[in-house]
Design a protein around this motif. Structure first.
Motif, short mmCIF file in Angstrom:
data_model
loop_
_atom_site.label_atom_id
_atom_site.label_comp_id
_atom_site.label_asym_id
_atom_site.label_seq_id
_atom_site.Cartn_x
_atom_site.Cartn_y
_atom_site.Cartn_z
N GLY A 14 41.85 40.86 54.73
CA GLY A 14 40.98 40.35 53.69
C GLY A 14 41.76 39.72 52.54
N CYS A 15 41.08 38.87 51.76
CA CYS A 15 41.75 38.24 50.63
C CYS A 15 40.72 37.87 49.57
CB CYS A 15 42.54 37.00 51.05
SG CYS A 15 41.53 35.65 51.73
N ALA A 16 41.20 37.65 48.35
CA ALA A 16 40.32 37.21 47.26
C ALA A 16 41.16 36.61 46.15
CB ALA A 16 39.50 38.37 46.72
N PHE A 17 40.71 35.48 45.62
CA PHE A 17 41.24 34.96 44.37
C PHE A 17 40.56 35.71 43.22
CE2 PHE A 17 42.13 31.26 47.10
CZ PHE A 17 43.43 30.96 46.72
N LEU A 18 41.31 36.00 42.18
CA LEU A 18 40.76 36.66 41.00
C LEU A 18 41.69 36.39 39.82
CD1 LEU A 18 41.63 40.47 40.99
CD2 LEU A 18 42.70 38.84 42.57
N GLY A 63 38.38 44.77 54.62
CA GLY A 63 37.60 44.01 53.65
C GLY A 63 38.11 44.16 52.22
N VAL A 64 38.06 43.07 51.46
CA VAL A 64 38.46 43.06 50.05
C VAL A 64 37.27 42.63 49.20
CG1 VAL A 64 39.91 41.91 48.33
CG2 VAL A 64 40.89 42.60 50.53
N LEU A 65 37.02 43.39 48.14
CA LEU A 65 35.90 43.12 47.23
C LEU A 65 36.39 43.21 45.80
CD1 LEU A 65 32.75 42.81 46.87
CD2 LEU A 65 32.73 45.30 46.66
N THR A 66 36.09 42.20 45.00
CA THR A 66 36.44 42.24 43.59
C THR A 66 35.17 42.34 42.74
OG1 THR A 66 36.40 39.82 43.36
CG2 THR A 66 38.50 40.85 43.98
N GLY A 67 35.31 42.93 41.56
CA GLY A 67 34.17 43.04 40.66
C GLY A 67 34.51 43.89 39.45
N ASP A 68 33.77 43.71 38.39
CA ASP A 68 33.94 44.53 37.20
C ASP A 68 33.05 45.76 37.36
OD1 ASP A 68 34.28 45.62 34.72
OD2 ASP A 68 33.30 44.01 33.61
N PHE A 69 33.57 46.76 38.03
CA PHE A 69 32.76 47.91 38.42
C PHE A 69 32.52 48.90 37.28
CE2 PHE A 69 34.83 46.55 42.46
CZ PHE A 69 33.68 46.09 43.08
N MET A 81 21.61 40.65 37.76
CA MET A 81 23.01 40.44 37.42
C MET A 81 23.83 40.27 38.69
SD MET A 81 26.12 42.29 37.40
CE MET A 81 25.78 44.03 37.11
N ASN A 82 24.77 39.34 38.65
CA ASN A 82 25.73 39.20 39.74
C ASN A 82 26.99 38.56 39.18
OD1 ASN A 82 26.85 39.37 42.28
ND2 ASN A 82 25.27 38.14 43.30
N GLU A 83 28.04 38.54 39.98
CA GLU A 83 29.31 37.96 39.55
C GLU A 83 29.78 36.91 40.54
OE1 GLU A 83 31.12 41.82 37.13
OE2 GLU A 83 32.14 41.10 38.92
N VAL A 84 30.44 35.89 40.05
CA VAL A 84 31.08 34.89 40.90
C VAL A 84 32.33 35.53 41.48
CG1 VAL A 84 32.04 32.57 41.02
CG2 VAL A 84 30.22 33.09 39.37
N ARG A 85 32.39 35.60 42.80
CA ARG A 85 33.54 36.27 43.40
C ARG A 85 34.07 35.51 44.60
NH1 ARG A 85 29.55 39.99 44.39
NH2 ARG A 85 30.38 41.27 42.72
N SER A 86 35.34 35.68 44.81
CA SER A 86 36.03 35.14 45.97
C SER A 86 36.19 36.25 47.00
CB SER A 86 37.40 34.60 45.55
OG SER A 86 38.17 34.18 46.64
N GLY A 87 36.11 35.89 48.29
CA GLY A 87 36.27 36.87 49.34
C GLY A 87 35.05 37.75 49.52
#
Length: 553
Positions: free
Chosen positions: A161-165, A246-252, A489-495
Motif C-alpha cells: 500500500g501507499c499514500a501521499f500525505l 492497506g494504507v489509510l491516512t486521516g486526522d483520526f 465530513m470527509n477528508e481528501v486522501r491518497s491511497g
C-alpha cells in the motif's frame, strides 16, 4: 413486458443496484497475476490496485489499472499497466503507450498526488522489486522520476500500500509505503512443504505466517523534487516484522495533523499518531484498532475511512480473511475507537476473503454506504470440493442513518452477486452526473466498471480542492457539508482501499435539499474557507483562501 415493469418497480424500491459496463466502455485489458489454476507462491495472491485520476486536467476522471505478471511468460507482448482516458461519453480509450506508462512487473498498489505542486497529478506504483514514481508532464505524458526523486531502493522489497500525505504541513506532499513480506523466489518453499503451507487439508502456497515480516517507509518531500528517507527518524520503521498491506491516512484525533493506519495481515494493525514534530508514535493497541473485539489478530487487507454516523469523528473499516468478520472501528473521540462490526451489521459475512473496500453515498441520502470486493487466495479450492470457492461475490451495505448498515447485496444485481476474484477497487463519479461508480481490478480477469442503474431523485454536491499554501492537490483537507441539522465530513486522501486510489474529489449526497447551507474546507495550512447557500447537483472547484466558487463540467 410485465417482467420489465416488475424489474423497474423493484429497482424503485432498491436504489442501490449496479450493472457492469466495463467491456462496452472500452476497458478491454485483462489483469495477469500469477497462475490461474494454481498459485505456488504468495506473491501470486495479492493482486493489483486501480486509480481514478484526472491525469489530463479536463475535469473528467480517467482510469489507471495496475497489472502484474507471471512466472511463465508467453512470447509476444508482455502484460503492462493500463491508462484509460475518459472520452466524456461513457467510453474510455487506452492511452498507455502514448502516456509513457508501459511497464511489466509484479505491480501491486497505486496512489496519486501532485508531489511537485505543478498542477498535474502524479502517479506512484508499488512493486515487488522497485517502486516507480511517474511525474505527470501536464501534457498527457508521464516520465519515470524514481531515480531523480531519490526513491531508488538498495534492495528488493515488496511494496504494497501507499499514500501521499503532508505529514509535516509544509505544503509539500510526502510519501508513505507499506511493505508486505521479505520474499526471495530462490529460497521460497513450495506448497505443502511447511506447516503454514496448507489450508483445509490442501497443499497451498506458503505464508504469510512462517515468513519474515517487513517495516514501513516514510519519505519526506524536500520541496525540490527529491525525497529523503525519514523512516527511522520518524519512528515508522521501528515497528518491524509486520505484514503490511492497506494504507489509510486521516486526522483520526481531530488535532489538524495527518495520522497513518496500516492494515497488517495476520498480525496487529498499526496506527501511527502524528506528534507534530516530524515523528510518529505507534498507538494501535491503545487506540483500539490493532485487534478485533475479542483481542485477536486478524488478516487485514483493505482499509477505508468515513464519518459514517455523522458525529464528527472518522471511523475505520478493515477487510479480513475468511472465518474473520470485517472490522468496523467507530471513532469515539480523541483518537480512540471501539469495534462495532456486529452491532453495525457488517460483521456477519465471514465466509469471504475481503480485499478492496470503500465508503460512498450511492443513493445520495447523506449517509455513506459501504462496498467490499472479495476473492480467495487459493484457486485450488475450486477443484477440491471444500465448500469454498476462489471467486466470490461482492458486498454492498446500505447506511441506514442509525449507526447500522443493511446488507443489500442480494438485490443489487448480478454485477454484485456473480462471483469474481476481486482485489483493488476505487470509487468516483466518472461521468459527472452525481452517481458514484466503482472500478474493480479483478485478478486474472477483465476489470469491472460498476454503474448504478436505479437512481433516486436525491441531490448531491462534489468538491475539488486546490491548495495554494497547502499542497496543490489539497490532500489532507477536511471538508464539512452542512444541510440543515445534518453535518457530513470527509477528508481528501491518497491511497486506501486495497492498493487503490479513489477520485480525489469529495462527493456528498444531500437528499432532497435544493441547496447546501454551508461548505467548510479546513486546509492543512490552517486556513478555513467557507461557502454558503450553494446550489446542488454540481462539481465545485475551490481554491484555498479564496472562498470563491468555480464551476467545472
Amino acid at each position: 413486458m410485465i417482467f420489465a415493469w416488475f424489474i423497474l418497480l423493484l429497482a424503485a424500491d432498491l436504489p442501490i443496484q449496479f450493472i457492469d459496463v466495463a467491456r462496452s466502455a472500452g476497458l478491454n485489458s485483462q489483469n495477469v497475476f500469477g497462475g490461474i489454476a494454481e498459485k505456488k507462491y504468495i506473491l501470486e495472491t495479492t493482486g493489483s490496485g486501480v486509480a481514478l485520476i484526472d491525469y489530463d486536467g479536463d475535469g473528467w476522471t480517467d482510469i489507471f489499472l495496475v497489472n502484474g505478471t507471471t512466472f511463465n511468460p508467453t512470447t509476444g507482448a508482455q502484460p503492462t499497466n493500463h491508462l484509460y482516458r475518459n472520452l466524456k461519453n461513457g467510453e474510455f480509450e487506452d492511452v498507455t503507450a502514448a502516456a509513457g506508462l508501459i511497464r511489466t512487473g509484479w505491480g501491486q498498489g497505486v496512489c496519486t498526488g501532485d508531489y511537485d505542486n505543478d498542477g498535474a497529478i502524479d502517479l506512484f506504483v508499488t512493486y515487488w522489486g522497485q517502486n516507480v514514481l511517474y511525474r505527470n508532464s501536464g501534457k498527457g505524458t508521464f516520465e519515470d522520476a524514481t531515480e531523480r526523486a531519490g526513491l531508488r531502493q538498495r534492495q528488493t522489497r515488496w511494496g504494497s500500500g501507499c499514500a501521499f500525505l503532508d505529514y509535516d504541513r509544509d505544503g509539500q506532499l510526502d510519501l508513505f509505503v507499506s511493505n508486505y513480506i521479505q520474499f526471495d523466489l530462490a529460497t521460497a518453499s513450495l506448497p505443502g512443504t511447511q506447516p503454514f503451507c496448507q489450508f483445509l487439508g490442501l497443499a497451498v502456497n506458503c505464508g504469510p505466517r512462517g515468513l519474515k515480516g517487513e517495516s514501513n517507509v516514510l519519505y519526506r518531500n524536500n520541496g525540490n523534487g527529491i525525497f529523503s528517507d525519514r523512516s527511522e527518524a520518524s519512528g515508522v520503521a521501528k515497528v518491524r516484522g509486520n505484514f503490511g498491506l492497506g494504507v489509510l491516512t486521516g486526522d483520526f484525533d481531530n488535532d489538524g495533523w495527518t495520522d497513518i493506519y496500516v492494515a497488517n495481515d495476520t498480525n496487529a494493525s498499526l496506527l501511527f499518531r502524528n506528534n507534530h514534530d516530524g515523528s510518529f508514535e505507534e498507538v494501535g493497541v491503545f487506540a483500539g484498532v490493532a485487534y478485533n473485539s475479542e483481542g485477536k489478530e486478524t488478516s487485514g487487507m483493505g482499509v477505508t475511512a468515513a464519518d459514517y454516523n455523522a458525529d464528527g469523528w472518522l471511523d475505520i473499516f478493515k477487510t479480513n480473511f475468511s472465518d474473520e468478520s470485517a472490522s468496523l472501528y467507530r471513532g469515539t473521540g480523541d483518537g480512540l475507537f471501539v469495534e462495532e462490526s456486529e452491532l453495525a451489521g457488517v460483521g456477519r459475512n465471514k465466509k469471504w476473503v475481503g480485499w478492496g473496500c470503500g465508503f460512498a453515498d450511492f443513493d445520495n441520502d447523506g449517509w455513506p454506504d459501504l462496498f467490499v470486493v472479495n476473492g480467495h487466495v487459493y484457486p485450488e479450492l475450486d477443484r477440491a470440493n471444500r465448500g469454498v470457492s476462489f471467486r466470490q461475490p461482492r458486498i454492498v451495505y446500505r447506511n441506514l442513518g442509525t449507526g447500522r448498515f443493511a446488507d443489500v447485496s442480494a438485490a443489487a444485481g448480478p454485477a454484485i452477486t456473480n462471483p469474481a476474484s476481486g482485489r483493488g477497487v476505487a470509487f468516483g463519479d466518472l461521468d459527472n452526473d452525481g452517481a458514484i461508480e466503482a472500478v474493480v481490478n479483478n485478478m486474472n480477469d477483465y476489470p469491472a466498471l460498476l454503474k448504478l442503474i436505479a437512481r433516486t431523485d436525491d441531490h448531491w454536491i462534489t468538491v475539488q480542492t486546490v491548495g495554494v499554501k497547502s499542497n496543490r492537490s489539497g490532500i489532507g483537507a477536511r471538508v464539512v457539508c452542512v444541510t440543515g441539522k445534518h453535518r457530513q465530513m470527509n477528508e481528501v486522501r491518497s491511497g486506501g482501499s486495497h492498493f487503490s486510489q479513489s477520485d480525489l474529489r469529495l462527493h456528498f449526497g444531500v437528499g432532497s435539499n435544493q441547496r447546501v447551507d454551508r461548505i467548510e474546507i479546513h486546509w492543512p495550512s490552517g486556513i478555513v474557507d467557507q461557502l454558503r447557500d450553494i446550489p446542488v447537483d454540481r462539481v465545485l472547484r475551490v481554491e484555498e483562501g479564496s472562498s470563491r466558487l468555480v464551476r467545472k463540467p
